[in-house]
Write a protein that holds these residues in place. Structure first.
Motif, PDB file in Angstrom:
ATOM      1  N   VAL A 435       0.977  -1.461   0.012  1.00 56.28           N
ATOM      2  CA  VAL A 435       0.078  -0.129   0.274  1.00 56.28           C
ATOM      3  C   VAL A 435       0.733   1.315   0.187  1.00 56.28           C
ATOM      4  N   ILE A 436       0.707   1.651  -0.872  1.00 55.10           N
ATOM      5  CA  ILE A 436       1.455   3.333  -0.682  1.00 55.10           C
ATOM      6  C   ILE A 436       0.550   4.743  -0.727  1.00 55.10           C
ATOM      7  N   VAL A 437       0.784   4.945   0.663  1.00 49.78           N
ATOM      8  CA  VAL A 437      -0.109   6.556   1.164  1.00 49.78           C
ATOM      9  C   VAL A 437       0.841   7.711   0.062  1.00 49.78           C
ATOM     10  N   THR A 438       0.039   8.348  -0.826  1.00 47.30           N
ATOM     11  CA  THR A 438       0.474   9.749  -1.274  1.00 47.30           C
ATOM     12  C   THR A 438      -1.109  10.328  -0.769  1.00 47.30           C
ATOM     13  N   ASP A 439      -0.091  12.096  -1.076  1.00 45.73           N
ATOM     14  CA  ASP A 439      -1.192  12.820  -0.951  1.00 45.73           C
ATOM     15  C   ASP A 439      -1.834  13.235  -2.407  1.00 45.73           C
ATOM     16  N   THR A 440      -2.593  14.478  -2.491  1.00 47.75           N
ATOM     17  CA  THR A 440      -3.823  14.844  -3.663  1.00 47.75           C
ATOM     18  C   THR A 440      -2.641  15.088  -4.225  1.00 47.75           C
ATOM     19  N   ASN A 441      -1.461  15.132  -4.488  1.00 49.02           N
ATOM     20  CA  ASN A 441      -0.301  15.537  -5.660  1.00 49.02           C
ATOM     21  C   ASN A 441       0.196  14.507  -6.445  1.00 49.02           C
ATOM     22  N   GLU A 442      -0.123  12.921  -5.648  1.00 45.78           N
ATOM     23  CA  GLU A 442       0.131  11.418  -5.600  1.00 45.78           C
ATOM     24  C   GLU A 442       1.503  11.860  -4.961  1.00 45.78           C
ATOM     25  N   ASN A 443       2.184  13.099  -3.997  1.00 40.53           N
ATOM     26  CA  ASN A 443       3.398  12.724  -3.810  1.00 40.53           C
ATOM     27  C   ASN A 443       4.137  11.313  -2.885  1.00 40.53           C
ATOM     28  N   PRO A 444       4.193  10.497  -1.894  1.00 38.91           N
ATOM     29  CA  PRO A 444       4.241  10.026  -1.649  1.00 38.91           C
ATOM     30  C   PRO A 444       4.451   9.965  -0.133  1.00 38.91           C
ATOM     31  N   GLY A 454      -4.935  -8.455   7.416  1.00 38.76           N
ATOM     32  CA  GLY A 454      -5.186  -7.351   6.424  1.00 38.76           C
ATOM     33  C   GLY A 454      -5.270  -6.289   6.638  1.00 38.76           C
ATOM     34  N   TRP A 455      -4.135  -5.864   8.346  1.00 36.69           N
ATOM     35  CA  TRP A 455      -4.745  -4.558   8.694  1.00 36.69           C
ATOM     36  C   TRP A 455      -4.144  -3.652   8.092  1.00 36.69           C
ATOM     37  N   ILE A 456      -4.082  -2.641   7.940  1.00 38.28           N
ATOM     38  CA  ILE A 456      -2.808  -1.151   7.654  1.00 38.28           C
ATOM     39  C   ILE A 456      -3.253  -0.279   8.550  1.00 38.28           C
ATOM     40  N   GLU A 457      -2.519   0.614   9.015  1.00 36.11           N
ATOM     41  CA  GLU A 457      -2.790   2.091  10.275  1.00 36.11           C
ATOM     42  C   GLU A 457      -1.751   2.542   9.738  1.00 36.11           C
ATOM     43  N   PHE A 458      -1.785   3.947   9.886  1.00 39.22           N
ATOM     44  CA  PHE A 458      -0.546   4.962   9.700  1.00 39.22           C
ATOM     45  C   PHE A 458      -1.657   6.171   9.954  1.00 39.22           C
TER      46      PHE A 458
END
Length: 622
Positions: A435-444, A454-458
């Protein structure tokens, strides 16, 4: 800061001061709580080779109560080895923590837990024996800065209402000093807040101050009532210890009302007593409960957190102990209740970084008390935490730099996100998905991997809106926005579509057909799921090119249907392009009603018409 936590009563001499100086022993000085003078006297007659265990323990306690944990550690170690006393052992452990000797403290704590297994401090330690590393590494929640009105004496207990900041200080020089630390007595001061760390020159709140200690304070949300600590001497309540020529009094709680900016009609609360201390008040936002600390009978440790109900007629109920969720065999003090019913308090009876640490507990549910971690807590005494949501600011008191000082605490705003990834076809957890988390400008922002459940958290800064790009072999790559998790015990479910039913031949890609509604060319939600699988395949085969053939049913004219099929091609192409596929890899053509999947002519059923409104995908060979 231990001088403010552990003090349960005050002693005043009423004989000749000069006569006392000539006749006092260390025990006499300690009975008068004159620890600074006792240290001076004991230090002259004790060294580390001394066999006088009782005197060494006296010296250790004096250093401990005056927050000199370096010297206290040395003498506690010597005296504990001789007497094997529970309180001495725990104070020794506390000094090791305060001196950042966490490995040694843990070794001693294991001995303590083994010997005193029923003690709540032991049971908590046995569950979390790696707590120090966890506290030092947990995510920072506040930015802490020293404010400008601290003096070279004790300053603590900040409380903000509107733009007025109240606190307690011993900054005013007096002829009479408090023997505990040889500082002047504490008074209540006020100042005007200019920003988070800058305040106007403080002035004493004269109508509340006396010749003895006052503060800390709490004020009702409407600003009409103040509750504050003072000494029972102010209302002429004390006991005489004739053989010692002393008067003993208690810390008590008082209340006063605001009359055009002046606090008037101060009076003691009815549950005060000459037999125990009540101090450090905090009133809830609707002025129905006062929380306080006390060593009154019925408690769990030395000093506990209690509450008392304020009735509609202004009378008070019976004080209630807040129980083992909050109180321990150690000391708990300095409660602060916020407008969301979160209780903050200081404790030396829990797993902390040393001395007093600040904890938070939600009184709305059965949650556990949470250590606020660094930088709010340090290896020294951290206490008197207050927070004011309308200003997005809190204040902390600490002796981390030697004296008791006040610090601003600005919340580092982060939102918590939690989700569970599942196989959309089976609802089973999807483990080891990238899972790659990005902002609205697709910056990682960060990269995660789902666990076996199956859990993720951040956590990310509040001003950022995260998007997830989810990759898993055999599943369609998914991009989805995610909202913050309100309840940390719950996770939103994100189903990921498998691509197992897709068959790729040399000439075609076969999967569930792309169907359209009657007389429409917009991509349906079901069709988007299918096209996402196509995009996944194209991303896995970067040289693949696709040709789309779009069709209609036989309703309407041939010319109209040809135009409609071209629109269906274009909407399909546009969706695929929106997923990042190059325009050189996708093309198509509309065939109208000329190539029905089911050749039923004018006799088609509605289901057969639906099957004819479709798109097909061919692989283009160069």
């Amino acid at each position: 800061m231990k001088k403010h936590l552990i003090i349960f009563f005050f002693l005043l001499t009423y004989n000749s001061v000069s006569a006392q100086k000539n006749s006092c022993t260390a025990t006499d000085l300690i009975e008068r709580l004159e620890y600074t003078k006792a240290i001076e006297l004991l230090s002259k007659c004790i060294d580390v080779s001394s066999k006088n265990t009782a005197s060494m323990l006296q010296l250790a306690n004096c250093y401990y109560y005056t927050s000199n944990t370096g010297e206290a550690e040395k003498y506690y170690k010597l005296s504990y080895e001789a007497i094997k006393d529970k309180a001495t052992h725990f104070n020794y452990i506390d000094c090791l923590r305060s001196n950042k000797k966490y490995e040694e403290a843990n070794v001693e704590m294991k001995k303590f837990a083994s010997k005193y297994s029923s003690d709540s401090r032991s049971t908590t330690f046995q569950k979390k024996d790696n707590y120090t590393e966890a506290l030092l590494n947990q995510q920072k929640k506040y930015t802490v800065k020293k404010i400008n009105i601290n003096s070279d004496r004790s300053d603590f207990g900040g409380f903000l209402i509107d733009s007025t900041f109240y606190f307690v200080s011993s900054r005013i020089e007096q002829n009479k000093k408090y023997g505990w630390n040889e500082e002047p007595y504490l008074d209540i001061f006020s100042s005007i807040r200019k920003n988070d760390t800058v305040f106007s020159q403080p002035v004493p709140v004269k109508e509340l101050n006396s010749a003895f200690h006052e503060g800390p304070i709490t004020i009702t949300k409407n600003g009409k009532n103040i509750y504050f600590s003072s000494e029972s001497f102010t209302v002429n309540q004390f006991d005489k210890i004739k053989n010692k020529k002393l008067k003993s009094g208690q810390v008590q709680l008082f209340t006063a009302t605001n009359d055009n900016g002046i606090w008037k009609n101060a009076k003691p609360l009815p549950f005060n007593s000459k037999l125990y201390s009540v101090s450090n008040p905090s009133v809830n936002s609707i002025n129905t409960i006062v929380y306080f600390s006390s060593n009154m009978p019925g408690g769990i440790g030395g000093n506990d957190i209690w509450k008392v109900t304020i009735n509609a007629d202004g009378t008070y109920g019976k004080p209630e102990n807040l129980g083992p969720k909050i109180n321990t065999e150690g000391d708990e003090s300095f409660p602060f209740i916020d407008e969301n019913n979160l209780l903050y308090f200081a404790s030396n009876g829990r797993l902390g970084l040393g001395g007093l640490d600040i904890y938070k507990i939600d009184l709305n549910n059965e949650s556990e008390a949470e250590n606020l971690g660094t930088p709010v807590n340090s290896s020294k005494d951290d206490f008197a935490f207050s927070t004011f949501y309308n200003r997005k600011i809190g204040y902390l008191s600490s002796n981390r730099e030697g004296n008791d000082n006040i610090y601003s605490c600005v919340p580092d705003c982060t939102n918590y996100y939690a989700a569970v990834l599942t196989d959309a076809s089976t609802n089973q957890p999807l483990s080891n998905a990238k899972v790659i988390v990005t902002d609205t400008n697709e910056n990682p922002i960060t990269t995660l991997q789902s666990d076996k459940n199956g859990w993720i958290e951040f956590r990310i800064a509040c001003e950022k809106t995260p998007y997830l790009k989810i990759f898993k072999d055999g599943f369609v790559t998914k991009q989805v926005a995610i909202a913050p998790t309100v309840d940390p015990n719950l996770r939103i479910t994100i189903p990921i579509e498998p691509i197992a039913e897709v068959v790729v031949t040399d000439t075609e890609i076969h999967f569930n057909p792309i169907l359209f509604e009657f007389n429409k060319y917009e991509i349906t939600k079901q069709s988007k799921t299918i096209l996402d699988k196509l995009v996944y395949i194209m991303n896995q085969n970067v040289a693949m090119k696709i040709f789309i053939r779009a069709h209609t049913d036989s309703k309407g004219t041939a010319k109209y249907n040809m135009n409609l099929s071209e629109k269906r091609v274009q909407s399909t192409v546009n969706y695929i392009l929106s997923k990042g596929i190059s325009t050189t890899r996708i093309s198509g053509k509309g065939f109208g009603e000329s190539e029905p999947k089911i050749n039923c002519g004018d006799q088609c059923t509605e289901e057969e018409h639906i099957q004819n409104r479709r798109s097909e995908f061919l692989i283009v060979k160069d």
